[in-house]
Design a protein around this motif. Structure first.
Motif, PDB file in Angstrom:
ATOM      1  N   ARG A  64       0.831  -1.200   0.000  1.00 46.65           N
ATOM      2  CA  ARG A  64       0.000   0.000   0.000  1.00 46.65           C
ATOM      3  C   ARG A  64       0.873   1.261   0.000  1.00 46.65           C
ATOM      4  O   ARG A  64       0.550   2.254   0.641  1.00 46.65           O
ATOM      5  CB  ARG A  64      -0.949  -0.002   1.212  1.00 46.65           C
ATOM      6  CG  ARG A  64      -2.042  -1.030   1.087  1.00 46.65           C
ATOM      7  CD  ARG A  64      -3.139  -0.508   0.169  1.00 46.65           C
ATOM      8  NE  ARG A  64      -3.954  -1.580  -0.366  1.00 46.65           N
ATOM      9  CZ  ARG A  64      -4.114  -1.808  -1.665  1.00 46.65           C
ATOM     10  NH1 ARG A  64      -3.503  -1.059  -2.550  1.00 46.65           N
ATOM     11  NH2 ARG A  64      -4.878  -2.773  -2.088  1.00 46.65           N
ATOM     12  N   GLU A  69      -6.120   1.577   2.531  1.00 50.63           N
ATOM     13  CA  GLU A  69      -7.269   0.706   2.297  1.00 50.63           C
ATOM     14  C   GLU A  69      -8.012   0.443   3.597  1.00 50.63           C
ATOM     15  O   GLU A  69      -7.405   0.212   4.631  1.00 50.63           O
ATOM     16  CB  GLU A  69      -6.817  -0.632   1.708  1.00 50.63           C
ATOM     17  CG  GLU A  69      -7.945  -1.612   1.485  1.00 50.63           C
ATOM     18  CD  GLU A  69      -7.501  -2.925   0.853  1.00 50.63           C
ATOM     19  OE1 GLU A  69      -8.359  -3.820   0.767  1.00 50.63           O
ATOM     20  OE2 GLU A  69      -6.332  -3.062   0.458  1.00 50.63           O
ATOM     21  N   TYR A 116     -14.159  -3.225   0.034  1.00 53.91           N
ATOM     22  CA  TYR A 116     -12.936  -2.424   0.205  1.00 53.91           C
ATOM     23  C   TYR A 116     -13.180  -0.972  -0.182  1.00 53.91           C
ATOM     24  O   TYR A 116     -14.065  -0.657  -0.991  1.00 53.91           O
ATOM     25  CB  TYR A 116     -11.782  -2.988  -0.633  1.00 53.91           C
ATOM     26  CG  TYR A 116     -12.010  -2.878  -2.124  1.00 53.91           C
ATOM     27  CD1 TYR A 116     -11.738  -1.696  -2.808  1.00 53.91           C
ATOM     28  CD2 TYR A 116     -12.507  -3.949  -2.856  1.00 53.91           C
ATOM     29  CE1 TYR A 116     -11.959  -1.592  -4.171  1.00 53.91           C
ATOM     30  CE2 TYR A 116     -12.738  -3.854  -4.221  1.00 53.91           C
ATOM     31  CZ  TYR A 116     -12.454  -2.655  -4.872  1.00 53.91           C
ATOM     32  OH  TYR A 116     -12.690  -2.552  -6.216  1.00 53.91           O
ATOM     33  N   ILE A 118     -10.353   1.893  -1.299  1.00 51.22           N
ATOM     34  CA  ILE A 118      -8.950   2.242  -1.507  1.00 51.22           C
ATOM     35  C   ILE A 118      -8.882   3.708  -1.895  1.00 51.22           C
ATOM     36  O   ILE A 118      -9.591   4.157  -2.802  1.00 51.22           O
ATOM     37  CB  ILE A 118      -8.313   1.360  -2.595  1.00 51.22           C
ATOM     38  CG1 ILE A 118      -8.328  -0.109  -2.144  1.00 51.22           C
ATOM     39  CG2 ILE A 118      -6.897   1.834  -2.923  1.00 51.22           C
ATOM     40  CD1 ILE A 118      -7.850  -1.095  -3.172  1.00 51.22           C
TER      41      ILE A 118
END
Length: 122
Positions: A64, A69, A116, A118
């Motif tokens: 990441r 996230e 999710y 992001i």
């Protein structure tokens, strides 16, 4: 005035939502993992993506560096390990926050589906 509301029907019954065809997981390091994902919302500037992801058992690396996230586990069991070795076990209903810069591994114990969000740095 333009409406910025999201069509919430896209987020109904996420455990059963069709997310499309599965394909091999490129960052897999153990198991013959396949994954599928379906984006349900993207911000106009492309920096936010919200969707559903599902993956079969095995292990993969995650990086990441350019994004953060937040994940809500819908079904399945996983272990998430930071690069320093700290490990967390997660299952249905658990929330995971991976801050920008996080690196580590996911071990999927049972086929796992997550919602999710992001956020990229742009």
């Amino acid at each position: 005035m333009e409406s910025n509301l999201v069509d919430l029907s896209a987020f109904h019954d996420l455990a059963k939502t069709d997310i499309g065809a599965f394909s091999p997981k490129p960052t897999s390091i153990e198991g013959d993992q396949v994954e599928a994902a379906r984006s349900l919302f993207q911000s106009p500037d492309g920096t936010v993506d919200i969707g559903i992801w599902e993956c079969t058992p095995g292990r993969f690396t995650a990086d990441r560096t350019g994004s953060s996230e937040i994940s809500h586990i819908i079904s399945g069991r996983v272990e998430v390990s930071r690069a320093d070795g700290e490990t967390r076990e997660l299952g249905p209903g658990d929330l995971l926050v991976l801050p920008q810069g996080w690196k580590g591994e996911w071990r999927i114990r049972e086929t796992t589906r997550k919602l999710y969000m992001i956020q990229s740095t742009g």
